[in-house]
Motif scaffolding. Sequence first.
Motif, PDB file in Angstrom:
ATOM      1  N   LYS A  46      69.302   4.256 -49.427  1.00 52.99           N
ATOM      2  CA  LYS A  46      70.225   3.381 -50.156  1.00 52.99           C
ATOM      3  C   LYS A  46      71.642   3.951 -50.177  1.00 52.99           C
ATOM      4  O   LYS A  46      72.617   3.254 -49.914  1.00 52.99           O
ATOM      5  CB  LYS A  46      69.758   3.211 -51.604  1.00 52.99           C
ATOM      6  N   THR A  47      71.718   5.245 -50.510  1.00 51.88           N
ATOM      7  CA  THR A  47      73.036   5.865 -50.607  1.00 51.88           C
ATOM      8  C   THR A  47      73.733   5.864 -49.254  1.00 51.88           C
ATOM      9  O   THR A  47      74.929   5.584 -49.156  1.00 51.88           O
ATOM     10  CB  THR A  47      72.881   7.307 -51.128  1.00 51.88           C
ATOM     11  N   MET A  48      72.954   6.132 -48.215  1.00 47.05           N
ATOM     12  CA  MET A  48      73.514   6.122 -46.872  1.00 47.05           C
ATOM     13  C   MET A  48      74.036   4.731 -46.511  1.00 47.05           C
ATOM     14  O   MET A  48      75.080   4.592 -45.891  1.00 47.05           O
ATOM     15  CB  MET A  48      72.440   6.543 -45.856  1.00 47.05           C
ATOM     16  N   PHE A  49      73.268   3.753 -46.905  1.00 42.83           N
ATOM     17  CA  PHE A  49      73.676   2.366 -46.672  1.00 42.83           C
ATOM     18  C   PHE A  49      75.040   2.118 -47.312  1.00 42.83           C
ATOM     19  O   PHE A  49      75.969   1.618 -46.688  1.00 42.83           O
ATOM     20  CB  PHE A  49      72.612   1.428 -47.270  1.00 42.83           C
ATOM     21  N   GLY A  50      75.131   2.519 -48.588  1.00 47.66           N
ATOM     22  CA  GLY A  50      76.377   2.313 -49.310  1.00 47.66           C
ATOM     23  C   GLY A  50      77.528   3.074 -48.680  1.00 47.66           C
ATOM     24  O   GLY A  50      78.624   2.526 -48.500  1.00 47.66           O
ATOM     25  N   LEU A  51      77.251   4.317 -48.339  1.00 45.69           N
ATOM     26  CA  LEU A  51      78.303   5.139 -47.752  1.00 45.69           C
ATOM     27  C   LEU A  51      78.794   4.553 -46.429  1.00 45.69           C
ATOM     28  O   LEU A  51      79.990   4.451 -46.189  1.00 45.69           O
ATOM     29  CB  LEU A  51      77.765   6.548 -47.483  1.00 45.69           C
ATOM     30  N   GLU A  52      77.835   4.172 -45.604  1.00 45.59           N
ATOM     31  CA  GLU A  52      78.241   3.652 -44.306  1.00 45.59           C
ATOM     32  C   GLU A  52      79.020   2.346 -44.464  1.00 45.59           C
ATOM     33  O   GLU A  52      79.997   2.102 -43.752  1.00 45.59           O
ATOM     34  CB  GLU A  52      77.030   3.455 -43.397  1.00 45.59           C
ATOM     35  N   PHE A  53      78.593   1.550 -45.412  1.00 49.94           N
ATOM     36  CA  PHE A  53      79.292   0.289 -45.680  1.00 49.94           C
ATOM     37  C   PHE A  53      80.762   0.551 -46.009  1.00 49.94           C
ATOM     38  O   PHE A  53      81.665  -0.127 -45.507  1.00 49.94           O
ATOM     39  CB  PHE A  53      78.579  -0.420 -46.842  1.00 49.94           C
ATOM     40  N   LEU A  54      80.986   1.573 -46.818  1.00 50.70           N
ATOM     41  CA  LEU A  54      82.367   1.893 -47.205  1.00 50.70           C
ATOM     42  C   LEU A  54      83.133   2.524 -46.049  1.00 50.70           C
ATOM     43  O   LEU A  54      84.278   2.152 -45.766  1.00 50.70           O
ATOM     44  CB  LEU A  54      82.376   2.854 -48.391  1.00 50.70           C
ATOM     45  N   VAL A  55      82.500   3.483 -45.397  1.00 45.25           N
ATOM     46  CA  VAL A  55      83.208   4.215 -44.349  1.00 45.25           C
ATOM     47  C   VAL A  55      83.568   3.277 -43.200  1.00 45.25           C
ATOM     48  O   VAL A  55      84.703   3.273 -42.713  1.00 45.25           O
ATOM     49  CB  VAL A  55      82.346   5.397 -43.856  1.00 45.25           C
ATOM     50  N   ARG A  56      82.627   2.446 -42.808  1.00 51.32           N
ATOM     51  CA  ARG A  56      82.919   1.493 -41.727  1.00 51.32           C
ATOM     52  C   ARG A  56      83.990   0.509 -42.160  1.00 51.32           C
ATOM     53  O   ARG A  56      84.855   0.141 -41.371  1.00 51.32           O
ATOM     54  CB  ARG A  56      81.657   0.728 -41.327  1.00 51.32           C
ATOM     55  N   GLY A  57      83.895   0.110 -43.404  1.00 44.34           N
ATOM     56  CA  GLY A  57      84.909  -0.817 -43.905  1.00 44.34           C
ATOM     57  C   GLY A  57      86.289  -0.205 -43.834  1.00 44.34           C
ATOM     58  O   GLY A  57      87.256  -0.842 -43.412  1.00 44.34           O
ATOM     59  N   ALA A  58      86.374   1.062 -44.223  1.00 45.10           N
ATOM     60  CA  ALA A  58      87.674   1.722 -44.257  1.00 45.10           C
ATOM     61  C   ALA A  58      88.177   2.031 -42.854  1.00 45.10           C
ATOM     62  O   ALA A  58      89.369   1.905 -42.567  1.00 45.10           O
ATOM     63  CB  ALA A  58      87.570   3.010 -45.075  1.00 45.10           C
ATOM     64  N   THR A  59      87.257   2.452 -41.964  1.00 51.20           N
ATOM     65  CA  THR A  59      87.722   2.887 -40.648  1.00 51.20           C
ATOM     66  C   THR A  59      87.815   1.736 -39.658  1.00 51.20           C
ATOM     67  O   THR A  59      88.680   1.735 -38.793  1.00 51.20           O
ATOM     68  CB  THR A  59      86.775   3.963 -40.076  1.00 51.20           C
ATOM     69  N   GLN A  60      86.929   0.748 -39.785  1.00 51.87           N
ATOM     70  CA  GLN A  60      86.896  -0.284 -38.753  1.00 51.87           C
ATOM     71  C   GLN A  60      87.522  -1.603 -39.180  1.00 51.87           C
ATOM     72  O   GLN A  60      88.047  -2.337 -38.354  1.00 51.87           O
ATOM     73  CB  GLN A  60      85.451  -0.551 -38.318  1.00 51.87           C
ATOM     74  N   TYR A  61      87.445  -1.902 -40.462  1.00 49.19           N
ATOM     75  CA  TYR A  61      87.896  -3.231 -40.866  1.00 49.19           C
ATOM     76  C   TYR A  61      89.078  -3.197 -41.831  1.00 49.19           C
ATOM     77  O   TYR A  61      89.465  -4.226 -42.374  1.00 49.19           O
ATOM     78  CB  TYR A  61      86.735  -4.025 -41.480  1.00 49.19           C
ATOM     79  N   GLY A  62      89.599  -2.011 -42.042  1.00 45.40           N
ATOM     80  CA  GLY A  62      90.780  -1.899 -42.897  1.00 45.40           C
ATOM     81  C   GLY A  62      90.537  -2.298 -44.340  1.00 45.40           C
ATOM     82  O   GLY A  62      91.460  -2.692 -45.037  1.00 45.40           O
ATOM     83  N   GLU A  63      89.306  -2.244 -44.782  1.00 42.55           N
ATOM     84  CA  GLU A  63      89.006  -2.550 -46.177  1.00 42.55           C
ATOM     85  C   GLU A  63      88.652  -1.254 -46.885  1.00 42.55           C
ATOM     86  O   GLU A  63      87.629  -0.646 -46.611  1.00 42.55           O
ATOM     87  CB  GLU A  63      87.841  -3.557 -46.263  1.00 42.55           C
ATOM     88  N   HIS A  64      89.501  -0.845 -47.776  1.00 40.62           N
ATOM     89  CA  HIS A  64      89.270   0.424 -48.455  1.00 40.62           C
ATOM     90  C   HIS A  64      88.155   0.279 -49.480  1.00 40.62           C
ATOM     91  O   HIS A  64      87.797  -0.831 -49.872  1.00 40.62           O
ATOM     92  CB  HIS A  64      90.563   0.895 -49.105  1.00 40.62           C
ATOM     93  N   GLY A  65      87.635   1.442 -49.870  1.00 43.14           N
ATOM     94  CA  GLY A  65      86.451   1.354 -50.715  1.00 43.14           C
ATOM     95  C   GLY A  65      86.429   2.369 -51.835  1.00 43.14           C
ATOM     96  O   GLY A  65      87.112   3.392 -51.808  1.00 43.14           O
ATOM     97  N   VAL A  66      85.603   2.052 -52.803  1.00 46.52           N
ATOM     98  CA  VAL A  66      85.390   2.939 -53.945  1.00 46.52           C
ATOM     99  C   VAL A  66      83.900   3.205 -54.046  1.00 46.52           C
ATOM    100  O   VAL A  66      83.095   2.278 -53.996  1.00 46.52           O
ATOM    101  CB  VAL A  66      85.899   2.288 -55.251  1.00 46.52           C
ATOM    102  N   PHE A  67      83.581   4.471 -54.151  1.00 47.63           N
ATOM    103  CA  PHE A  67      82.175   4.827 -54.297  1.00 47.63           C
ATOM    104  C   PHE A  67      81.958   5.404 -55.683  1.00 47.63           C
ATOM    105  O   PHE A  67      82.502   6.442 -56.029  1.00 47.63           O
ATOM    106  CB  PHE A  67      81.784   5.859 -53.237  1.00 47.63           C
ATOM    107  N   MET A  68      81.188   4.710 -56.476  1.00 43.73           N
ATOM    108  CA  MET A  68      80.857   5.202 -57.814  1.00 43.73           C
ATOM    109  C   MET A  68      79.451   5.782 -57.736  1.00 43.73           C
ATOM    110  O   MET A  68      78.474   5.049 -57.576  1.00 43.73           O
ATOM    111  CB  MET A  68      80.875   4.057 -58.831  1.00 43.73           C
ATOM    112  N   SER A  69      79.401   7.087 -57.821  1.00 45.08           N
ATOM    113  CA  SER A  69      78.094   7.716 -57.726  1.00 45.08           C
ATOM    114  C   SER A  69      77.586   8.029 -59.115  1.00 45.08           C
ATOM    115  O   SER A  69      78.259   8.676 -59.916  1.00 45.08           O
ATOM    116  CB  SER A  69      78.206   9.001 -56.900  1.00 45.08           C
TER     117      SER A  69
END
Lengths: 582, 116
Positions: A46-69
Amino acid sequence: MKKARQPNSKTLQKALTGIQGLDEITGGGLPSGRPTLVSGGAGSGKTMFGLEFLVRGATQYGEHGVFMSFEETIPDLTKNAASLGFDLNELVADKKLFLDHVHISRSEIAETGEYDLDGLFIRIADAVQRVGAKRVVLDTIEALFAELPNPGILRAEIRRLFGWLKEKGLTTVITAERDRPDKLTRHGIEEFVSDCVILLDHRILEEISTRRLRIVKYRGSTHGTNEYPFLIDEQGISVLPISSLGLDHPAPAIRISTGIARLDGMLGGKGFYRGSSILLSGTSGAGKTSVAAHFVDAACRRGERCLYFAFEESPRQIVRNMRSIGIDLEPWVGKGLLQFQAARPTYGGIEQHLLVTHKCVSSFKPSVVVVDPITNLLMVSTLHEVRSMLTRMVDFLKTQQITAIFTSLTAGSGSLEASEADVSSLMDSWLQLKSIEVGGELNRALYVLKSRGMEHSNQIREFLLTNDGLRLLDVYLGPEGVLTGAARVSQEGREKAAGTFRRQQMEGRGRELDRKRQIFEARMVALRAEFEVEEETIQQSISESKLLDEELLQDRGQMVRSREADASAYTKEGSAPVARRR
Amino acid sequence: MPKAKTPTRLRPRKLKAVTSKPKNPDVWKLRLFVAGQTSKSIRAFANLKVLCEEHLKGRYQIEVIDLLENPHLARGNQIVALPALVVNLPQPVRQIIGDLSDTDRVLVGMALQKII
C-alpha cells in the motif's frame, strides 16, 4: 461539506498514476480530485503504491504531492522509496514533494472532551500549499484509531476530511489495512470513499508469493475487473498485464524461415508468419530445443535479435549442445544478436517471470523470443495461472510483432494433444515432436498439428539430428503408418531392390526390341535384294522385247523397200498404229 | 512568519530555552493550540483558565496559538486533534486534547494530581 463535483466534468477526469499497467486497467488513472481507497493486508504494498503515485505524479505529470505518513517515519520512508529507485530527498528539496510524519502516541495523549481533527486539516492544507500539491497520500489514516480515543468522533472527522479533500480537488490515495476478508478496512472507512476502491492482496500459494490487485469499484468509469498480478521491484510497481485488454494486434503477412529447409516446405514453403506464436511440444528428448535453436540461428543469420528464456538449461549448456548438431550460437551471442535469460522457474512467482519477460523484451527489442520450456512454469504455479500468464505474454509479444516460440514438454504417457490443450488454443502454429516406437527403437518424428492461415503438410515426418543440423527425411508409409528408423531403412532397401528389378526388366525389354528391329532390318535387306533381282530380270525382258520390236520394224522396212511399195505408209509415223495394234 | 525552512520533524519541537530548567518549575508553561475562534476552542480556553486558577494560581503561563495563523506549528508540535493543550514543562511533553471539560482527566494528563 460533501459536494465537490467539478462543474465542467461531464466525463470523469482522471489522474495518471504512472504505475505501469494500472493506467491501462483503470482507463487513465485514478479519479482526479477525488479520494481513492487502497486497501490491503500487511505487506501488500500500500505504502509503495502511494509513494509511486506521488513520485510519478511529481516527476512525470508535473503534479506535486504531499505524503502524510501515519506509521512510518520520514527516514524509513525515504529508505523504502530508495529501494524502488525513488530519491525522495531530491524531490523534497525541489519542492515537488512534501513528507509529513504524523506521530501521536496514546501514552502522550489524554482526551478530555470533544475534539476535532482540525490540526490534521491544517497540516495537510499547509503542506499542500507549500508545494502546490495536486496529490495527497494518507498512509494508513486508520492508525489514528489506535492512538486517539473516541472512535465516534474520529469516524465523523475522517469522513469530514475526505469530503474536504474532495472539495479541495485533491487527488487523494488513502491506504487502509485490511485484516478480515469480509471487510475492506479495519474500521470501515471504505464507506466514506465512494469513488474508487483498489484492493491489494499478497498471498502465498504453495510457498510462492503472488501479489494481486483488483479494482473493487470505480464510480463513473469502466475498469478491468479482474485480479491482476503485480510486482514491486527496483523500478516500482508494475501491474500486469501491461497490454492485454484487447485483441487488436497487427497481423503481418511476412513469412520467416524456420531455419530447416524442408520444414519450411511443410509450412507452405515459406515458414511461419512473423509475429505469430508457435508451440513446439513433445516428449523429453524429442528435439524441441534443437528445432528452436534452428529457428534462432536462422533469425540471427537474417540479422534479427533473439531473446532466449531458458528455464531448464544454462546458456552455456545450450550453446554446447547445439554445437553438437552443427549450430553455433556463440557468435550470435558475441554479436549481441542473441541474448539468453536463464533462470530456474522457482526463482520467482509466475508474475515475476512475466515481468522479467516484459522488461527484457522492452530493453532488448528482439524479433524472436523463445521460451524453453513453458511447462517448467507449472512448477511454480497452477495450470490456470500459467495459461493466463501465457495469454498475456502472447498478447504482449504479438502487439510488438515478435515471433514467439514456446516449447512444451509433454508427459511420456497420455495423449500428447490433450495435455497441452490449455495453451494450444493461444498458439498460431503447433509443431508436435514425438518419439515413435517401432521394432524396438525410438525415432523422432515431427508433424504440423496446426498452422493458422497457411497451407501446411499433414504428414508425419521423421527427422534426424545430424552433425550438420536437423534433417527431415522422406516419408515411408508402411502398413502401420509412417515408417521410421530401421523399418524405414529396410523399406528403403526393399524399394531399392524393387527399383533395380524394374530397371533390369526394362533394360531387357529394350534389348529385345533392338533385336527385333535388327531382324526386321535384316529381312528388309533380303526382301530388297530379292526384289532387285526380280526387277532386273523384268527390266531385261522388257528391253529384250523392245529390241525385238525394233528389229522387226527394220526388217519389215527393208522388205518394203526391197518390194518398192508405198514407202510412206511405213515411215516412222506410220509405225505407231502398228505398235498400238500390238 | 518563520517560513524559511521547516523540515519535517519526527519529534515535537522542544523549547530550548526551558529544557535546562529544573523539574519542578516555578512556572507552568501551557500552550493551547486552537484553530480559530470555534466554540470548542473558546470552551477549552475557559476550562483551562478555571483549572489553572484553581490549581496553579500565579504559577502558569497560557499561550494560545492559533494554527490558522501559524499552520507550520501544527507539524512541529505533532498536533493532529484540536483543541490541544501541550504541557511543555515539566517534562515529558504531554498533549491533552479536547475541550478540557473533563477536569479530572486534564489533571491526570497534566500530572498535577500528585502535586496537589
